[in-house]
Design an enzyme around this catalytic site. Structure first.
Site, PDB file in Angstrom:
ATOM      1  N   ARG A 294      -6.366   9.006  -4.507  1.00  0.00           N
ATOM      2  CA  ARG A 294      -6.246  10.200  -3.683  1.00  0.00           C
ATOM      3  C   ARG A 294      -4.797  10.631  -3.601  1.00  0.00           C
ATOM      4  NH1 ARG A 294      -8.718  10.129   2.292  1.00  0.00           N
ATOM      5  NH2 ARG A 294      -7.124   8.512   2.555  1.00  0.00           N
TER       6      ARG A 294
ATOM      7  N   ASP B   3      -8.120   0.756   5.934  1.00  0.00           N
ATOM      8  CA  ASP B   3      -8.213   0.960   4.491  1.00  0.00           C
ATOM      9  C   ASP B   3      -9.035  -0.179   3.889  1.00  0.00           C
ATOM     10  OD1 ASP B   3      -7.396   0.575   1.597  1.00  0.00           O
ATOM     11  OD2 ASP B   3      -6.323   2.429   2.046  1.00  0.00           O
TER      12      ASP B   3
ATOM     13  N   ASP C 243      -7.318  -2.228   1.044  1.00  0.00           N
ATOM     14  CA  ASP C 243      -6.281  -3.131   1.540  1.00  0.00           C
ATOM     15  C   ASP C 243      -6.880  -4.349   2.220  1.00  0.00           C
ATOM     16  OD1 ASP C 243      -4.185  -1.628   0.603  1.00  0.00           O
ATOM     17  OD2 ASP C 243      -3.785  -0.615   2.503  1.00  0.00           O
TER      18      ASP C 243
ATOM     19  N   THR D 122      -2.325  16.363  -1.294  1.00  0.00           N
ATOM     20  CA  THR D 122      -3.455  17.291  -1.323  1.00  0.00           C
ATOM     21  C   THR D 122      -4.761  16.652  -0.870  1.00  0.00           C
ATOM     22  OG1 THR D 122      -4.063  16.771  -3.612  1.00  0.00           O
ATOM     23  CG2 THR D 122      -2.373  18.461  -3.274  1.00  0.00           C
TER      24      THR D 122
END
Length: 209
Positions: free
Chosen positions: A104, A200, A203, A108
């Site tokens: 990602r 996340d 992670d 944006t």
């Protein structure tokens, strides 16, 4: 949202709660993720087509159902999707596995593809796209667009958590693709992360920050 299947089984919800806790270790998180993926595999494959075939038991000949068509394919959106594969394959060990590499863009929030590899002969296969999180929906939509080019028989999307924004994005791009999720959370924060969420997923699976 007729195409959204909320998996509310108590075991699924219990394990998801444990995963959400910020002090869960990477090892605990991975173990729970595998267990959750296995449980959700039963839900996402519930309507797989079957055909009756003739077999011989130790007692007699009979007609009995078997899965129809080519082997199922799990398509993992890298990298976090890989954390679900062991659990899924424990239920469907003969499934094929494909990978879609997307990251990602932090500015944006759009998906950028860097890798794509699917099994040969995708025509006639049923594909389950897996990623723990459906946040903005941009990666999921991009992955499914790419997978469609291989012309599979059907596509489903499986995740642990979904945000309403991600559901809307995925349905706008692929309205026929059903979504299976253990939770629909409140929404996204300013950085595009699901809240309350679980952080996340990549992670926490791999112990990175």
């Amino acid at each position: 949202m007729p195409q959204v299947h909320h998996v509310t089984h108590p075991l699924v919800q219990h394990k998801l709660t444990l995963m959400r806790m910020k002090d869960s270790s990477s090892n605990s998180f991975r173990t729970l993720l595998n267990e959750l993926a296995a449980l959700m595999a039963y839900e996402v494959t519930r309507d797989m087509p079957v055909v009756d075939v003739e077999i011989e038991t130790p007692m007699e000949t009979m007609m009995s159902p078997m899965i129809d068509g080519k082997k199922l394919t799990f398509a993992s959106i890298l990298r976090a999707g890989n954390g679900m594969l062991d659990g899924l394959l424990s239920v469907v060990p003969n499934a094929r596995v494909g990978h879609v590499g997307l990251y990602r863009d932090p500015d944006t929030l759009q998906a950028v593809e860097y890798y794509f590899k699917m099994p040969t002969g995708m025509e006639g296969r049923d594909v389950i796209v897996v990623d723990p999180m459906l946040a903005t929906g941009n990666s999921a939509a991009a992955a499914i667009t790419k997978i469609k080019s291989a012309k599979p028989r059907s596509i489903k999307f499986l995740c642990l958590l979904a945000a309403p924004e991600g559901i809307s994005t995925l349905h706008a791009a692929h309205p026929e693709v059903p979504i299976f999720t253990a939770a629909i959370d409140r929404g996204l924060n300013d950085h595009g992360y699901i809240v309350p969420g679980l952080g996340d997923a990549g992670d926490r699976i791999f112990g990175t920050r």
